[in-house]
Scaffold this active site. Structure first.
Site, PDB file in Angstrom:
ATOM      1  N   ASP A  95       0.823  -1.207   0.000  1.00  0.00           N
ATOM      2  CA  ASP A  95       0.000   0.000   0.000  1.00  0.00           C
ATOM      3  C   ASP A  95       0.865   1.269   0.000  1.00  0.00           C
ATOM      4  O   ASP A  95       1.603   1.528   0.950  1.00  0.00           O
ATOM      5  CB  ASP A  95      -0.885  -0.052   1.264  1.00  0.00           C
ATOM      6  N   ASP A 123     -10.411   4.088  -1.306  1.00  0.00           N
ATOM      7  CA  ASP A 123     -11.090   3.079  -0.486  1.00  0.00           C
ATOM      8  C   ASP A 123     -12.604   3.082  -0.686  1.00  0.00           C
ATOM      9  O   ASP A 123     -13.231   4.127  -0.775  1.00  0.00           O
ATOM     10  CB  ASP A 123     -10.804   3.338   0.997  1.00  0.00           C
TER      11      ASP A 123
HETATM   12  C1  GLA Z   1      -5.407   2.214   2.854  1.00  0.00           C
HETATM   13  C2  GLA Z   1      -5.895   1.084   1.967  1.00  0.00           C
HETATM   14  C3  GLA Z   1      -6.913   0.274   2.741  1.00  0.00           C
HETATM   15  C4  GLA Z   1      -6.280  -0.282   3.994  1.00  0.00           C
HETATM   16  C5  GLA Z   1      -5.697   0.851   4.823  1.00  0.00           C
HETATM   17  C6  GLA Z   1      -4.867   0.331   5.993  1.00  0.00           C
HETATM   18  O1  GLA Z   1      -6.427   3.088   3.165  1.00  0.00           O
HETATM   19  O2  GLA Z   1      -6.427   1.576   0.773  1.00  0.00           O
HETATM   20  O3  GLA Z   1      -7.415  -0.775   1.927  1.00  0.00           O
HETATM   21  O4  GLA Z   1      -5.299  -1.202   3.644  1.00  0.00           O
HETATM   22  O5  GLA Z   1      -4.875   1.697   4.056  1.00  0.00           O
HETATM   23  O6  GLA Z   1      -4.343   1.350   6.779  1.00  0.00           O
END
Ligand code: GLA
Length: 742
Positions: A490, A557
């Site tokens: 990520d 997200d």
């Molecule tokens: C980002 C990602 C999420 C999750 C969070 C974890 O927002 O897009 O899917 O993994 O980080 O902190």
């Protein structure tokens, strides 16, 4: 991190639909006086803002090219309140101020008086808290001494932007005197119990009296099931609820009407309670494996054969190649194959009710994840409160609920497993919530499940835990020692390093951190599904395969709202679908079904039943990774029925690996079509509007390149359907999912 972009377009459209009551007595502003900084005197009527600039309130700071992070600013709007506005009949006794989103925090004043605030400023006792996505609706009594009738007034909005787009956006500022009934919000709470609860809430500072009538009918034939009416009296900001019995999961329609006593004003609408379409799995065995499985030479094979039917079931494998064993107790294939090539096996399942046989090809070569990954991820439910116990409970639940029998097998820990410091030798270790990763990996593998983990190419993850920067090789080696099969990588904290790069505006600078980790992952003697999470930046779908990513998130997200689902599932995928291919998939983010919460407390997904059918239909049509985002040890019947439809899942897992394209957009109708290996097509006919519709599918044949439909099957209902009459009732935000041959 900018996760907010994705919601833009739809929220904008949605806000305008709320203005149906707006009349000439409405003041509307697209611009305001604007200044960065913060000074308490800026809230007052008297303050002279003539030297301030004028900026849009409809468009964010980023969109106006003035984006700043960790910054305060004020907007000021001058307006004269016409006397006529407070005299209009049938109106409430409040002045309503409606704004769009404010990224992240606001405090809103009229003539120096605070009328509302959302989120917490950094100096708040509670600590900083963003509320960027909420639309602001504030009100003030018409007789409040702060209001100056017939004279100049000032609406002053103090805002704070932590990160992201910044400032006010998505809607003009609207000031009017609404009707009493405009403050009424009627919602349905449907937890899948034997009752549905209708909540009635008055969001204005006025008293509201009236009568609510409810009418529940059979959705297929209109026959009445239940009706009730109730007198309701709501003080300011209060709510009331009514329970409606709903014994089974058959398709029903609930009509509601509220009539206000004072003016006879009325609002009405329709709810569709959760309903189950997937038929119960048959007692005789059914093998649900995709036809192909990819593994690299000499990498461990762990494959749990997914099969439904009444237990006990005897599983066996014909033509098992040398090097591969079959654990018939757990139904798991284990072993290694060193030579590249295609190994054709036949899986056999037998019980007292019958027998099923299906081919399974192990393709030993350079490409893994030949069909999209299926499994579970901890983020949408537990957020940073994830622990080993919670992970094991869901892994156990995956097996006990029967989900593993449909092909779900990854168990992925998201953020918050990492220790706060690295070991002296620079290796990563876990925090107290994860006492033994190696043991957890072994425990999962024994059950034929696979093990996923999360990290960031940056210094910190999104949750503020340690990332892999400068330790990529060590981390990949540690993952191997724990038996990791899936890495979600990520971007998040990497933005700090990226900002310092001289070529930060090039695609190369987005590729670099992912390329680096790829090498170390591929050096490990096991297959690790490489999942990129960087929200679609630099059009990752165009180059993800170059870093040998097995999947890549296409957007920011997801959350459990229609806006989020629509924007991610429809709008954002128009450009991505043609890049999906075996081994390299689009990832539309984790499923928002069942109980979600992104933290210790959970709530049932706020998506309606129809929205959840749309969710699974789109994800499977688009060949997306399918990661369940709710705890699996306590999963309700409706959610299980969504996830346990073998014909729907078979579309996602189709060997051809070509994702659907949107071939029709006509008013509120969208049609996505996906070619399948057997020469047929999966077709989703969606209604993205707010009204239920009857759709004549045949009207679109020409546009879809269909001459004559030879046969058709309803995938959710698992029934063959008529090709003579292809007229369908499609509820608002719902879908009809077909498999057709033409
Ligand atoms: C980002 C990602 C999420 C999750 C969070 C974890 O927002 O897009 O899917 O993994 O980080 O902190």
């Amino acid at each position: 991190m900018n996760f907010k972009l994705a919601f833009k377009v739809l929220m904008y459209a949605g806000f305008f639909s709320a203005f149906t009551f707006a009349q000439s007595q409405t003041l509307s502003f697209d611009n305001a006086k604007f200044k960065f900084g913060d000074d308490p005197s800026w809230k007052s009527l008297e303050f002279d803002d003539s030297s301030w600039q004028t900026k849009s309130v409809v468009s964010s700071w980023d969109n106006q090219g003035i984006g700043k992070e960790k910054t305060y600013a004020w907007y000021r709007i001058h307006f004269v309140l016409p006397e006529s506005m407070r005299n209009s009949s049938g109106k409430s006794s409040i002045l309503k101020i409606e704004m769009g989103q404010i990224d992240d925090v606001d405090a809103t004043y009229i003539n120096g008086k605070l009328i509302g605030s959302m989120g917490n400023f950094p100096d708040s006792k509670k600590g900083y808290g963003s509320n960027w996505s909420a639309k602001r609706i504030y009100n003030i009594p018409l007789n409040d001494a702060a209001l100056k009738w017939g004279k100049d007034n000032v609406l002053a909005i103090k805002v704070y932007n932590s990160d992201g787009d910044g400032g006010m956006s998505k809607s003009p500022v609207i000031i009017n005197v609404p009707k009493n009934i405009d403050g009424l919000k009627i919602t349905m709470q449907d937890n899948g119990d034997e009752d549905i609860i209708i909540n009635v809430k008055n969001i204005f500072n006025i008293n509201l009296n009236g009568e609510l009538s409810l009418n529940l009918t059979n959705g297929d034939n209109g026959e009445p099931i239940y009706s009730a009416s109730k007198k309701i009296s709501l003080k300011n900001n209060s709510s009331s609820s009514i329970v409606v019995p709903n014994k089974d999961y058959s398709f029903k329609i609930l009509n509601y009407t509220f009539v206000e006593k004072k003016n006879g004003d009325k609002i009405d609408g329709v709810f569709i309670p959760k309903y189950i379409l997937t038929p119960k799995a048959s007692a005789s065995p059914k093998l649900n494996n995709p036809s192909v499985f990819g593994v690299r030479p000499n990498s461990p094979i762990i494959y749990r054969i997914p099969c439904t039917g009444e237990r006990p079931i005897k599983l066996s494998v014909k033509d098992l190649p040398q090097g591969v064993n079959f654990d018939s107790q757990n139904g798991v294939l284990n072993g290694k194959l060193s030579k590249k090539g295609e190994y054709k096996l036949t899986l056999v399942a037998e019980n007292s009710k019958g027998k099923d046989e299906k081919q399974f090809i192990i393709k030993v070569g350079d490409v893994i994840s030949l069909t999209p990954a299926m499994g579970w991820n901890s983020w949408n439910c537990w957020g940073l409160s994830v622990s080993q116990d919670k992970v094991m409970a869901s892994a156990q639940g995956l097996i006990e609920s029967g989900l593993a029998d449909y092909g779900f097998y990854y168990i992925n820990i998201d953020d918050a497993w990492e220790a706060s410091k690295r070991n002296e030798d620079g290796t990563i270790s876990t925090n107290d919530k994860f006492p033994d990763m190696k043991a957890l990996g072994d425990w999962l593998h024994q059950r034929g499940l696979k093990f996923g983990i999360y990290s960031s190419p940056g210094d910190l993850t999104c949750g503020g835990y340690l990332g892999s920067i400068d330790h990529e090789q060590q981390d990949a080696q540690v993952y191997n020692s724990w038996g990791i099969d899936y890495l979600k990588y990520d971007w998040c904290g990497y933005s700090r390093a990226h900002n310092k790069e001289i070529d930060k505006n090039t695609v190369a600078s987005y590729v670099r951190p992912y390329l680096k980790m790829e090498k170390f992952l591929r050096d490990q003697p096991r297959d690790i599904h490489y999942s990129l999470c960087q929200y679609g930046m630099a059009e990752v779908w165009k180059w993800g395969h170059c870093v040998d990513a097995n999947s890549w998130r296409t957007t920011g997200d997801i959350n459990d709202s229609w806006n989020s689902l629509y924007s991610i599932g429809f709008e954002s995928q128009l450009k991505t679908s043609k890049y999906a291919a075996p081994g390299h998939w689009n990832d539309q983010d984790m499923l928002v079904v069942g109980n979600v919460g992104w933290g210790p407390s959970l709530h049932p997904s706020r998506l309606t039943a129809d929205e959840q059918y749309t969710h699974l239909t789109l994800w499977t049509l688009q060949a997306s990774v399918l990661l369940i985002g709710c705890p699996l040890d306590d999963i309700d019947e409706f959610t299980l029925s969504l996830l346990q439809n073998s014909e729907v899942i078979a579309v996602d897992q189709d060997e051809l690996g070509v994702a659907a394209t949107q071939d029709v957009a006509d008013g509120d109708i969208r049609i996505w079509k996906r070619p399948l290996k057997d020469g047929s097509y999966a077709v989703g006919i969606f209604n993205v509007g707010n009204k239920h519709l009857n759709v004549d599918f045949s009207k679109y044949f020409k546009q879809l390149g269909i001459g004559e439909v030879k046969n058709a099957r309803d995938l959710w209902r698992q029934q063959d359907v008529s090709t003579a009459n292809m007229n369908y009732f499609i509820p608002s935000h719902g879908v009809r999912y077909l498999k057709i041959k033409y």
